[in-house]
Enzyme design. Structure first.
Site, PDB file in Angstrom:
ATOM      1  CG  ASP A   1       9.313   0.040   5.692  1.00 13.10           C
ATOM      2  OD1 ASP A   1       8.204  -0.110   5.149  1.00 13.10           O
ATOM      3  OD2 ASP A   1       9.858  -0.839   6.402  1.00 13.10           O
TER       4      ASP A   1
ATOM      5  CG  ASN B   1     -15.082 -21.603  -3.986  1.00 14.06           C
ATOM      6  OD1 ASN B   1     -15.171 -21.674  -5.207  1.00 14.06           O
ATOM      7  ND2 ASN B   1     -14.119 -20.926  -3.382  1.00 14.06           N
TER       8      ASN B   1
ATOM      9  N   GLY C   1      -7.896 -15.761  -0.543  1.00 18.71           N
ATOM     10  CA  GLY C   1      -6.619 -15.707   0.172  1.00 18.71           C
ATOM     11  C   GLY C   1      -5.960 -14.366  -0.042  1.00 18.71           C
TER      12      GLY C   1
ATOM     13  CB  VAL D   1      -0.949  -0.008   1.226  1.00 13.40           C
ATOM     14  CG1 VAL D   1      -1.620   1.341   1.414  1.00 13.40           C
ATOM     15  CG2 VAL D   1      -2.000  -1.094   1.056  1.00 13.40           C
TER      16      VAL D   1
ATOM     17  CE  LYS E   1       9.193  -4.262   2.632  1.00 10.41           C
ATOM     18  NZ  LYS E   1       7.809  -4.252   3.033  1.00 10.41           N
TER      19      LYS E   1
ATOM     20  CE  LYS F   1      -9.545  -2.807   2.229  1.00  8.18           C
ATOM     21  NZ  LYS F   1      -9.439  -3.050   0.766  1.00  8.18           N
TER      22      LYS F   1
ATOM     23  CB  CYS G   1      -6.511  -7.818   2.481  1.00 15.98           C
ATOM     24  SG  CYS G   1      -5.278  -6.522   2.380  1.00 15.98           S
TER      25      CYS G   1
HETATM   26  N1  LIG Z   1      -2.060  -5.093   0.368  1.00 11.20           N
HETATM   27  C1  LIG Z   1      -3.265  -4.668  -0.001  1.00 11.20           C
HETATM   28  O1  LIG Z   1      -3.750  -4.979  -1.087  1.00 11.20           O
HETATM   29  C2  LIG Z   1      -4.076  -3.778   0.918  1.00 11.20           C
HETATM   30  C3  LIG Z   1      -5.211  -3.133   0.414  1.00 11.20           C
HETATM   31  C4  LIG Z   1      -5.940  -2.306   1.271  1.00 11.20           C
HETATM   32  C5  LIG Z   1      -5.546  -2.147   2.597  1.00 11.20           C
HETATM   33  N2  LIG Z   1      -4.450  -2.795   3.059  1.00 11.20           N
HETATM   34  C6  LIG Z   1      -4.040  -2.557   4.458  1.00 11.20           C
HETATM   35  O2  LIG Z   1      -2.931  -1.669   4.438  1.00 11.20           O
HETATM   36  C7  LIG Z   1      -2.003  -1.997   5.472  1.00 11.20           C
HETATM   37  C8  LIG Z   1      -0.638  -2.274   4.877  1.00 11.20           C
HETATM   38  O3  LIG Z   1      -0.731  -3.404   4.032  1.00 11.20           O
HETATM   39  P1  LIG Z   1       0.501  -3.846   3.114  1.00 11.20           P
HETATM   40  O4  LIG Z   1       0.041  -5.017   2.330  1.00 11.20           O
HETATM   41  O5  LIG Z   1       1.053  -2.663   2.409  1.00 11.20           O
HETATM   42  O6  LIG Z   1       1.538  -4.327   4.248  1.00 11.20           O
HETATM   43  P2  LIG Z   1       3.105  -4.629   4.071  1.00 11.20           P
HETATM   44  O7  LIG Z   1       3.432  -5.640   5.121  1.00 11.20           O
HETATM   45  O8  LIG Z   1       3.403  -4.924   2.651  1.00 11.20           O
HETATM   46  O9  LIG Z   1       3.798  -3.235   4.437  1.00 11.20           O
HETATM   47  C9  LIG Z   1       3.827  -2.702   5.719  1.00 11.20           C
HETATM   48  C10 LIG Z   1       5.149  -1.969   5.886  1.00 11.20           C
HETATM   49  O10 LIG Z   1       5.173  -1.284   7.147  1.00 11.20           O
HETATM   50  C11 LIG Z   1       6.512  -1.302   7.612  1.00 11.20           C
HETATM   51  N3  LIG Z   1       6.554  -0.955   9.042  1.00 11.20           N
HETATM   52  C12 LIG Z   1       6.227  -1.688  10.115  1.00 11.20           C
HETATM   53  N4  LIG Z   1       6.422  -0.979  11.256  1.00 11.20           N
HETATM   54  C13 LIG Z   1       6.874   0.231  10.878  1.00 11.20           C
HETATM   55  C14 LIG Z   1       7.257   1.397  11.591  1.00 11.20           C
HETATM   56  N5  LIG Z   1       7.212   1.443  12.930  1.00 11.20           N
HETATM   57  N6  LIG Z   1       7.671   2.463  10.883  1.00 11.20           N
HETATM   58  C15 LIG Z   1       7.717   2.424   9.536  1.00 11.20           C
HETATM   59  N7  LIG Z   1       7.374   1.341   8.811  1.00 11.20           N
HETATM   60  C16 LIG Z   1       6.960   0.261   9.475  1.00 11.20           C
HETATM   61  C17 LIG Z   1       6.972  -2.722   7.284  1.00 11.20           C
HETATM   62  O11 LIG Z   1       8.380  -2.833   7.296  1.00 11.20           O
HETATM   63  C18 LIG Z   1       6.368  -2.894   5.887  1.00 11.20           C
HETATM   64  O12 LIG Z   1       7.261  -2.498   4.879  1.00 11.20           O
HETATM   65  C19 LIG Z   1      -2.621  -3.182   6.219  1.00 11.20           C
HETATM   66  O13 LIG Z   1      -3.364  -2.713   7.297  1.00 11.20           O
HETATM   67  C20 LIG Z   1      -3.540  -3.797   5.179  1.00 11.20           C
HETATM   68  O14 LIG Z   1      -4.610  -4.510   5.771  1.00 11.20           O
HETATM   69  C21 LIG Z   1      -3.690  -3.591   2.248  1.00 11.20           C
END
Ligand SMILES: NC(=O)c1ccc[n+]([C@@H]2O[C@H](COP(=O)([O-])OP(=O)(O)OC[C@H]3O[C@@H](n4cnc5c(N)ncnc54)[C@H](O)[C@@H]3O)[C@@H](O)[C@H]2O)c1
Length: 420
Positions: free
Chosen positions: A30, A225, A265, A11, A35, A210, A268
């Site tokens: 991050d 399914n 799966g 995200v 990264k 969400k 999320c």
């Molecule tokens: N992936 C999706 O498609 C999607 C879609 C909508 C919402 N979300 C929500 O968005 C959020 C993030 O999802 P994601 O898939 O991007 O997660 P991700 O695990 O890919 O990324 C999260 C990032 O946060 C970093 N992080 C952790 N603690 C930190 C800190 N203290 N300071 C700075 N960075 C820190 C991690 O190192 C990681 O790079 C989640 O809550 C998820 O539910 C995800």
């Protein structure tokens, strides 16, 4: 605007590229040194269409930078966006540790910098309704006092991995949750030029959005399914039943996620369904339908495994096309195909996997941890396109659209994406 993004995962990194492409200055923070170094060196930490070019352009124009420490990142910033992970905690709810940690860091950095212009802090991480009022506001108030110069916003993210950039610029809707349900100037500036219906609501309505979306998708997949498995058990054509079902556009509306096939799966849906079930138990809302979704999905995964290996003896040579939960992403977290691979290995099949989005040495962060904890032999299982096309398999299991990249002429195929 200067925009500081916390969490550079699927995200946050996508948002960083998109926001920089709109002409804003983006600083990403991050905790992962790898990264951050990759981004500053022009390498994307995720596999996602378009982001590599956008990163290159952002870096060339000096609009994107990444760092591991907050330091003075907030100096002169108008907006901070929090995109850290909220994975499942042991009780099924979301682990709020990363959100709390980042919120404290922002508050402490603002305190150190003294009274400046107010900062808007927008949360995009998915979390339980009540979090902005019960966790985020108290952290800011405890560090900065009750009149903290901070505008808190909850702004759920609707992107889908594999089409994240397109979804960022063409979202199905924009939801802005604020303390008083009114608009936010910084969020309006951020969304300038993006066409979508905008909802200005209170925190809780925005926070639950969400959960509602993701659980609805899971309900549809589980329902489709279960009907599909019933059809298989009765010798009825599942694909014909589906065709009839979706032909009714008065009541059955959207055909999405209604075709019997793969299990749900990804990073999320399972974790947010789990978190909603936890909220149901915790609040006494009593949600038997939601409670049963993950069990239904597990039953389906088992049925798919049986279907995939039907007629094969252990020791047979099997190719799986697609390991991620969908084609075009390298996100393996809670992919049903990772479960399937583990089941195949445990049952003694000689497994090989083709998925061009997965490079074992490129996995990073939570994705890396998940992949290797589930499939320690991942590196040895992955094969190239040429190798996969050389054939000689007793069966090819097609899991997602990844297989379209392969010439599988003559192969004994089981397509799990669509039950016939
Ligand atoms: N992936 C999706 O498609 C999607 C879609 C909508 C919402 N979300 C929500 O968005 C959020 C993030 O999802 P994601 O898939 O991007 O997660 P991700 O695990 O890919 O990324 C999260 C990032 O946060 C970093 N992080 C952790 N603690 C930190 C800190 N203290 N300071 C700075 N960075 C820190 C991690 O190192 C990681 O790079 C989640 O809550 C998820 O539910 C995800």
């Amino acid at each position: 605007m200067k925009v500081v993004i916390f969490g550079l995962g699927y995200v946050g990194f996508t948002a960083a590229c998109c926001i920089a492409s709109q002409g804003h200055e983006v600083v990403g923070v991050d905790v992962s040194r790898r990264k951050v170094d990759e981004i500053n060196a022009g390498k994307t930490p995720i596999v996602e269409p378009q982001v590599a070019d956008m990163l290159a352009e952002g870096l060339a124009q000096g609009r994107i930078s990444a760092r591991t420490e907050i330091g003075d990142a907030l100096d002169g910033a108008t907006l901070a966006i929090v995109c850290v992970g909220t994975p499942s905690a042991t009780d099924g709810g979301h682990n709020m540790g990363y959100v709390a940690d980042v919120t404290r860091q922002i508050a402490q950095a603002l305190k150190g910098a003294g009274q400046g212009a107010p900062l808007t802090v927008a949360y995009r991480s998915t979390f339980r309704p009540g979090t902005c009022e019960g966790l985020v506001q108290p952290i800011f108030a405890s560090i900065l006092g009750p009149d903290a110069p901070v505008e808190i916003v909850y702004n759920p993210e609707f992107l889908r991995e594999g089409s994240a950039v397109k979804d960022y610029f063409e979202p199905p809707k924009i939801v802005i949750g604020t303390a008083d349900g009114r608009s936010s100037a910084a969020m309006e500036a951020l969304h300038e030029g993006i066409e979508a219906q905008v909802f200005h609501v209170g925190f809780r309505e925005a926070e639950i959005t969400k959960f509602v979306d993701n659980t609805w998708h899971a309900v549809k997949v589980a329902f489709a399914n279960e009907i599909g498995r019933t059809c298989l058990a009765l010798g009825v054509s599942a694909s014909q039943v589906h065709k009839i079902f979706v032909s009714d556009t008065k009541l059955n509306i959207s055909p999405y996620y209604t075709r019997p096939g793969g299990a749900f799966g990804g990073s999320c849906l399972p974790k947010d369904v789990r978190a909603l079930a936890h909220i149901g138990a915790d609040t006494g809302a009593n949600l038997p339908l939601v409670d049963s979704l993950l069990r239904s999905n597990e039953a389906h995964k088992h049925r798919l495994f049986e279907y995939a290996v039907e007629g094969l003896a252990p020791g047979a040579r099997v190719l799986m096309a697609g390991l991620a939960f969908k084609a075009g992403t390298d996100d393996l977290r809670e992919s049903p195909n990772v479960d399937l691979a583990r089941k195949l290995l445990t049952a003694g099949f000689r497994l090989e996997i083709f998925d061009p989005a997965i490079r074992a040495d490129m996995l990073v962060g939570a994705n890396l941890g998940y992949a290797y904890s589930q499939l320690p032999e991942l590196e040895q299982l992955l094969v190239t396109k040429d190798h996969a096309e050389a054939g000689g398999y007793d069966r090819v299991i097609v899991n997602n659209a990844t297989a379209k990249a392969l010439d599988l002429t003559g192969a004994e195929i089981r397509d799990l994406g669509s039950l016939r």
